[in-house]
Design an enzyme around this catalytic site. Structure first.
Site, short mmCIF file in Angstrom:
data_model
loop_
_atom_site.label_atom_id
_atom_site.label_comp_id
_atom_site.label_asym_id
_atom_site.label_seq_id
_atom_site.Cartn_x
_atom_site.Cartn_y
_atom_site.Cartn_z
N HIS A 1 -5.92 -0.51 -2.32
CA HIS A 1 -4.90 0.53 -2.12
C HIS A 1 -3.87 0.01 -1.10
O HIS A 1 -3.96 0.28 0.10
CB HIS A 1 -5.56 1.82 -1.62
N ASN B 1 -4.44 0.72 -6.90
CA ASN B 1 -3.65 1.92 -6.72
C ASN B 1 -2.16 1.62 -6.88
O ASN B 1 -1.60 0.79 -6.15
CB ASN B 1 -3.89 2.51 -5.31
N GLU B 2 -1.55 2.25 -7.85
CA GLU B 2 -0.10 2.23 -8.04
C GLU B 2 0.51 0.82 -7.99
O GLU B 2 1.32 0.50 -7.11
CB GLU B 2 0.59 3.12 -7.00
N GLN C 1 -4.66 4.14 5.68
CA GLN C 1 -3.95 5.35 6.11
C GLN C 1 -4.78 6.26 7.02
O GLN C 1 -4.24 7.10 7.71
CB GLN C 1 -3.50 6.13 4.88
C1 BGC Z 1 0.05 6.60 -2.50
C2 BGC Z 1 -0.44 7.14 -1.18
C3 BGC Z 1 0.71 7.87 -0.49
C4 BGC Z 1 1.10 9.04 -1.35
C5 BGC Z 1 2.15 9.96 -0.77
C6 BGC Z 1 1.01 7.48 -3.23
O1 BGC Z 1 2.11 6.72 -3.56
O2 BGC Z 1 -1.02 6.22 -3.30
O3 BGC Z 1 -0.95 6.09 -0.44
O4 BGC Z 1 0.37 8.26 0.80
O5 BGC Z 1 1.58 8.55 -2.58
O6 BGC Z 1 3.40 9.36 -0.66
#
Ligand code: BGC
Length: 424
Positions: free
Chosen positions: A114, A158-159, A20
């Site tokens: 991520h 991440n997520e 990002q």
């Molecule tokens: C993610 C980020 C994303 C942020 C805002 C999260 O889901 O880890 O990469 O930019 O939310 O939407």
């Protein structure tokens, strides 16, 4: 309102993710996804924030605000450009960057994966590849061994719920753009398996490391009819990953909003039936989920404010999700590893930070071991399938010149970090 005092060693930070912000991540699945014919991405990531070259300035700005932690990710696609081949120059880059983080007096918190995958792994099916968990564990071990003397805090994945849901159920327009329940199931199971494998790999490489994954969690607001569906969805998107991480050192909680799940009358009866018959849910779930739980502009009760993302403005949602993890994994240390708002009105960001911190403080008061608050994001950056339209930064980035401008919200969070106090 009274002043709120936070624990002395609280982690106060801001986060970014490699794809990002770095720019030029051209060996990754996301790069290809953004440039493919008919792409759903409004902007390619391109040079992003050129953080790859400008990290010294960005780190200095973060430290100058008064924060004590920087959460950033290392890019798998750069570090392992071909399967089993590790790139020494890319590793040197992250070592130098980490040295800059340490020299600025910031605690590095490194995310190992991520969202973006190396192209070679995407070609094998991404998270559908049976060996994806083992490949991530090998990569993680390699990186952590290299960073061992420098980094103690690691976020493994991440997520995972968003990765599975966004790319394999086609819910968010993420790669690889699969659209079926079977892919969603397999990707989610593989990601849960990866959580189980990566933590021990990190610990083996650095026994003193503090390791956790980060979970995307919602404050859910279901009506009577929507409740069974909400519970089903929450289980699949949030709880299965928490269960896989029961032995981790901490859980990263990432909450941006409250999500309504409202299913009136016949829909609710039908869905309740479908939830008991896997074949039926297989047909009903994808459109249902997209309509009910992922509508970026869900119908909200009158008077509720929305953010640039279309989410309900609900900073205190993070209190509800911290509480929920604390109930599921009692005593587990928690860190808010992301919390933030896309807005052009920086006063609103300040309100969001304060609202979130008040909610975090309530949980601390209730005895929940919250170790830190890390804001998303340090910089305006590439918001995945929404491109550069969303401004999440404590620091603005001019798209034409890439010039950085510290926003009042950055100074505000920095002041809270420096003093450990949120003034009432
Ligand atoms: C993610 C980020 C994303 C942020 C805002 C999260 O889901 O880890 O990469 O930019 O939310 O939407």
């Amino acid at each position: 309102m009274t002043d709120l005092v936070f624990p002395k060693d609280f982690l106060w930070g801001a986060a970014t993710a490699a794809h990002q912000v770095e720019g030029g991540n051209d060996n990754s699945d996301w790069w290809d996804w953004e440039l493919r014919p008919g792409t759903n991405c409004p902007d390619p990531s391109g040079i992003a924030c050129d953080h790859w070259n400008r990290y010294p300035e960005d780190i200095a700005l973060a430290a100058g605000l008064g924060l004590n932690t920087y959460r950033y990710s290392v890019e798998w696609a750069r570090l392992e450009p071909e399967e089993g081949v590790f790139d020494g120059a890319a590793l040197d880059h992250y070592l130098a960057m980490t040295d800059a983080v340490l020299a600025a007096g910031l605690i590095p918190m490194v995310t190992l994966y991520h969202f973006s995958l190396p192209r070679w792994l995407a070609r094998k099916g991404g998270w559908l590849a049976p060996d994806a968990p083992a490949l991530l564990a090998r990569f993680a071990g390699r990186v952590v061994r290299a960073l061992a003397g420098r980094v103690r805090w690691y976020c493994t994945i991440n997520e995972p719920g968003v990765v599975a849901f966004g790319g394999y159920l086609g819910a968010l327009g993420f790669p690889p753009g699969r659209l079926d329940m079977g892919s969603w199931d397999r990707a989610a199971a593989n990601l849960a398996a990866a959580i189980r494998l990566v933590t021990p790999a990190v610990k083996e490489a650095n026994p003193g490391a503090m390791v956790g994954f980060t979970n995307s969690m919602q404050e859910w607001e279901a009506d009577e009819g929507g409740r069974p569906f909400m519970e089903w969805l929450r289980h699949r998107n949030e709880d299965v990953f928490l269960a896989a991480a029961a032995d981790d050192d901490f859980v990263g909680v990432q909450t941006y909003t409250r999500v309504p799940v409202v299913l009136p009358g016949w829909q609710s009866v039908l869905l309740r039936g479908a939830l008991r018959v896997p074949a039926l849910i297989g047909m009903a779930a994808p459109p249902m989920i997209r309509k009910q739980a992922l509508d970026p502009n869900p119908p909200l009760p009158a008077g509720r404010r929305r953010t640039q993302m279309g989410y309900e403005f609900r900073p205190q949602a993070v209190g509800a999700t911290l509480r929920r993890v604390a109930a599921l994994l009692p005593g587990k240390p928690l860190i808010v590893t992301e919390h933030g708002i896309a807005t052009d009105d920086d006063a609103e960001r300040i309100e969001f930070i304060d609202g979130g911190l008040r909610a975090v403080h309530e949980e601390l008061d209730a005895g929940v071991p919250v170790l830190g608050y890390i804001h998303w994001s340090l910089l305006d950056n590439f918001e995945w399938a929404k491109g550069y339209s969303q401004r999440f930064g404590l620091i603005g980035v001019d798209r034409a010149t890439l010039a950085r401008t510290v926003r009042p919200s950055g100074r505000h969070l920095g002041e809270i970090a420096r003093t450990g106090r949120l003034l009432g």
